[in-house]
Each structure stands twice: as structure tokens, then as C-alpha cells.
Design a protein around this motif. Structure first.
Motif, PDB file in Angstrom:
ATOM      1  N   ARG A   1       1.173   7.628  -0.123  1.00 61.91           N
ATOM      2  CA  ARG A   1       1.489   8.868  -0.710  1.00 61.91           C
ATOM      3  C   ARG A   1       0.603   8.964  -2.199  1.00 61.91           C
ATOM      4  N   ARG A   2       0.185   8.022  -2.486  1.00 65.17           N
ATOM      5  CA  ARG A   2      -0.568   8.130  -3.803  1.00 65.17           C
ATOM      6  C   ARG A   2      -2.073   8.633  -3.485  1.00 65.17           C
TER       7      ARG A   2
ATOM      8  N   ASP B   1      -6.555  -1.068  -2.121  1.00 68.57           N
ATOM      9  CA  ASP B   1      -6.166   0.413  -2.205  1.00 68.57           C
ATOM     10  C   ASP B   1      -7.191   1.326  -1.829  1.00 68.57           C
TER      11      ASP B   1
ATOM     12  N   TYR C   1       0.771  -1.180   0.090  1.00 72.70           N
ATOM     13  CA  TYR C   1      -0.150   0.116  -0.107  1.00 72.70           C
ATOM     14  C   TYR C   1       0.987   1.068   0.019  1.00 72.70           C
ATOM     15  N   ASP C   2       0.404   2.621  -0.595  1.00 69.48           N
ATOM     16  CA  ASP C   2       1.007   3.382  -0.980  1.00 69.48           C
ATOM     17  C   ASP C   2       0.306   4.775  -0.571  1.00 69.48           C
TER      18      ASP C   2
END
Length: 379
Positions: A61-62, A283, A58-59
Motif C-alpha cells: 500500500r505504501r 522495498d 513489505y507494504d
């Protein structure tokens, strides 16, 4: 009283993300459930899979960049900081619309509909259907402030929303909501502040106090749904309505606990045939969960139940009103119940799929319903 509206840019310190990783790595897991499926709650293997993705793939910042790209703001209303997205349409005759989320949702619920609603031409639609959007985080949710005293129920929130629209210089607007967003929007409709032209709902809690002895098929279905919710689904609501502080300690301390608390509802209340991953990506689910985790909103969001659980009741609205019945919603009130309360129904429709998180689950259908409803109120 300051009426300043300040741009807000998310930049979560890396130390907070590192702390999340630390906590995820040290999760103490319970043993596996003793019954198959979801009958005892989130199955161990399903939550482990979600958390493994959270830890390794998981990101944040996206998501952070997406929210910053929409345009985020804060303003203080009635002593509390209110966070909101504000997206103006490029089309000159767009009508302003206030979108209000619920629990366990957030402004993330609306991220798929922002483009089509504000810029319909870019998404194959008609410029005549354009909206300017104002999408606030409820008090105690997301990046809004947390009330430090009692009294921030849906009625006070509705008054704050009317003040927000005034500050944005919107002298004519419409409002939409589901879940707590429905309760806030119902309260807005009852208050009928200057400028509010109409309301639309994807959830309505309007069971009459006195039912007729003979119920038709739609009424029997609605009563059965409400009974199922009370008997099977409502434990979380009773807990948050009576002991929000107690559950808040667990949600504040354990990201896995916070994730499970929300993941179960994303599965149980969406129209997903029991498989939430067919409707939401990891996400998307984690973006929503992060808006509870990062601001430590488990307890403060739960307190809205303590403040306002009684606000889910039939109330009379005389403004133009629309309602869309999504088949996977917790409750499906018949139109005759609506007609006993709402004097100016302009739209009442059943759609083929979707559940409690309508805009999050079925953005195309949600957009079409909102456009169709409010098309009748355009100049």
C-alpha cells in the motif's frame, strides 16, 4: 479511434495480496546451491531473506500510494491500453521528457528522479532545468495492456509513444531510455516524429558489423564486454526470445520464481560490488517485482524479446543525441562507434559510478547527466 486519456488509480484488491501471502507461505524451496556465491544463480539464503521480508514486512500500500501520488493515466493506442505516469513541472518553461524503462525494470526505476527533474528548485537545482515527465509502462509490462497478437515490437511501441506525446499536446519534447527503453528510444530517433527534439541514452548497443583489424583499448574493452554477455549473461535473453510462453508458466505461478528471475539481474547488472542491498533496499526491489507479479506480466514482458531481440543493432540517428556511460553497464561502446552512426552528438560522457539501472541506482548522477545533455536544446 478514441483518444481519451483517463486518470488511473491503483487499488489492488486485498484478495490479490492475500493470495500472494498464501503462495509465499507454501513455497517449495530447492536445496542449497553446490557452489559458493552467485555462480549458479541466486543463493538460497539470499532469496529466503528477501522473501521473508516480502512475507512479513513489505507494504504494497505504501508503493501504491506513491504511484497514485505521481499521477497515473491510461489511454488506448493502436488497440492497446497504455499506462503512464504524467508529472507536470511547476515551472513554466519546463521541457517535456519521455522516460522509457526496460526489463526487468518498470516505472519504479524512475521514482527517485521524478522530484528533482520536475521541480529542481525544491531539490537544490535551477528552475531552468525543469522537465515535464511522461513515464509509460511498456506494452505487456506493469499496468499497460498485454498484446493479444504478434507485432508489438519496439518500432510499434515507438510509434505509440509519439502518439501519446501528441495526445498530451506536447509539440516539442525529448526522450530518454536504457535497456528496452534504449531500443524504443533509438527507434523513436530513427522515426524522428514531429516534435522530437533530441534523445539521451544510458545504454547503447551499437557494435559495428565490420570491426577494424586493429582495435584500440576502448574497443577491446567493449568487445570483451559483449563477449562476456553472450557467453555468461545472455541465457535469460535467449530463453525469453525463443520460448517466452514456457518460462511464463513458472513466472505466472510462483512469486518466488518471479522474484528470483528479477533479483539476480538487479544484482548482476548494477554497480554494487556483488551486493545489491548496498544499492537497493528490499522495498525498492520488491516494488519493482510487484509490478510484474500483480499484473501477471512474466510471459507478456518476456515476449518483447521474441518480438524485438534483433532491434539491438546499430542504427543511424540524425537528431541531437546524448549518451552517458555508467561503469557498471553491460556494454560500453566507444565514442568512435557512436560517431559512425550519429551525426549530431551533443553529449558523450563517462561517470564515476552506476550500472544498468542508472536512474534507480544513482539518481543524482542520472539527473545531472540528463540536465546537462538537454540544456543544449532549451529555447
Amino acid at each position: 479511434m478514441s483518444e481519451v486519456i483517463t486518470p488511473f488509480e491503483l487499488a489492488v484488491p486485498q484478495s490479490e495480496l492475500d493470495d500472494l501471502t498464501y503462495r509465499l507461505d507454501r513455497t517449495r524451496w530447492p536445496e542449497r546451491e553446490t557452489a559458493d556465491g552467485w555462480t549458479q544463480g541466486v543463493p538460497l539464503d539470499r532469496l529466503r531473506a528477501l522473501v521473508a521480508y516480502w512475507r512479513s514486512d513489505y507494504d504494497w500500500r505504501r508503493c501504491e500510494a506513491m504511484l497514485n501520488g505521481f499521477g497515473q493515466y491510461k489511454t488506448q493506442i493502436d488497440g492497446l491500453d497504455i499506462h503512464f505516469l504524467h508529472i507536470r513541472s511547476p515551472h513554466a518553461h519546463a521541457i517535456p521528457m519521455l522516460l522509457t524503462h526496460g526489463w526487468p525494470g518498470s516505472v519504479i526505476e524512475f521514482h527517485k528522479v521524478i522530484g528533482p527533474l520536475t521541480n529542481p528548485v525544491a531539490h537544490g537545482g535551477d528552475a531552468a532545468d525543469a522537465f515535464h515527465l511522461v513515464v509509460p509502462s511498456l506494452p505487456g509490462y506493469g499496468f499497460s495492456g498485454k498484446p493479444a497478437e504478434t507485432g508489438w515490437g519496439v518500432e510499434r511501441t515507438a510509434r505509440a509513444w509519439a502518439e501519446l506525446m501528441r495526445r498530451l499536446s506536447y509539440d516539442r519534447y525529448v526522450a530518454q531510455g536504457g535497456d528496452w527503453g534504449s531500443a524504443v528510444t533509438v527507434s523513436l530517433g530513427v522515426q524522428a516524429p514531429l516534435g522530437l527534439a533530441g534523445v539521451h541514452f544510458n545504454m547503447l548497443s551499437i557494435r559495428p558489423d565490420d570491426l577494424e583489424p586493429e582495435l584500440d583499448a576502448d574497443e577491446e574493452k567493449a568487445v570483451g564486454q559483449l563477449s562476456h554477455f553472450a557467453d555468461v549473461e545472455s541465457a535469460y535473453a535467449r530463453l525469453q526470445a525463443t520460448r517466452p510462453q514456457t518460462i511464463g508458466y513458472s513466472l505466472a505461478d510462483s512469486p518466488v520464481g518471479q522474484a528470483a528471475w528479477i533479483y539476480e539481474k538487479l544484482r548482476g547488472w548494477s554497480d554494487c560490488d556483488g551486493e545489491p542491498e548496498t544499492i537497493f533496499t528490499y522495498d525498492e526491489m520488491l516494488d519493482n517485482i510487484m509490478l510484474y507479479w500483480l499484473n501477471n506480466s512474466g510471459a507478456s514482458s518476456a515476449r518483447l524479446y521474441w518480438e524485438s531481440m534483433g532491434s539491438f543493432r546499430p542504427m543511424t540517428i540524425d537528431l541531437p543525441l546524448g549518451y552517458t556511460q555508467f561503469p557498471g553497464e553491460i556494454m560500453s561502446p566507444p565514442r568512435k562507434w557512436g560517431e559512425s552512426l550519429f551525426s549530431r552528438i551533443i553529449h558523450w560522457n563517462k561517470v564515476e559510478k552506476g550500472g544498468h539501472f542508472a536512474a534507480f541506482e544513482q539518481p543524482r548522477i542520472f539527473v545531472n547527466e540528463v540536465r546537462t545533455c538537454f540544456r543544449q536544446l532549451r529555447d
